[in-house]
Design an enzyme around this catalytic site. Structure first.
Site: not given
Ligand code: AMP
Length: 113
Positions: A4, A30, A46, A92, A94, A97, A99, A101
């Site tokens: 993860c 981010d 997690h 969306g 991605t 885990h 989170h 924003h």
């Molecule tokens: P989501 O698309 O809602 O799952 O948000 C995942 C977020 O993680 C996206 O806004 C990515 O830009 C961010 N993200 C992915 N990899 C990293 C990283 N290594 N450091 C900081 N943010 C990341």
């Protein structure tokens, strides 16, 4: 979970720009900001996403929502901010885990989709 991305950030295996940390929560910037201020707030435990919040772990989510206004204040978001959590493919999500924003630093669009 070793595969993860956010668990690896918590473990320090992948670098992040940390803005807040305690025993339960980590917050970091981010990597692809969608607003002048774009911070991710994650539980250290997690949890795969909003759909996995239960009576067993909801105290962690409550703590996250105590921390979010503290982070927003520290970031100077006195004019307001948005909290978003994408859950599942249609939203969306991605990184699987949980989170939240935090978006702010400018007038945000009201677009919902
Ligand atoms: P989501 O698309 O809602 O799952 O948000 C995942 C977020 O993680 C996206 O806004 C990515 O830009 C961010 N993200 C992915 N990899 C990293 C990283 N290594 N450091 C900081 N943010 C990341």
């Amino acid at each position: 979970m070793s595969n993860c991305l956010f668990c690896r950030i918590i473990a320090g295996e992948i670098p992040s720009t940390k803005v807040y940390e305690d025993d339960t929560v980590l917050a970091f910037r981010d990597i692809a900001p969608q607003a002048p201020t774009h911070i991710l707030v994650i539980p250290k435990a997690h949890i795969s996403g909003v759909s996995a919040i239960t009576g067993e772990n909801s105290h962690i989510v409550a703590h996250i929502f105590e921390v979010i206004p503290q982070i927003a204040a520290a970031e100077g978001l006195s004019q307001g901010f948005r909290v978003v959590s994408n859950c599942g493919d249609h939203a969306g999500q991605t990184v699987h885990h949980l989170h939240f924003h935090i978006l702010g630093g400018q007038q945000l669009s009201l677009q919902m989709a």
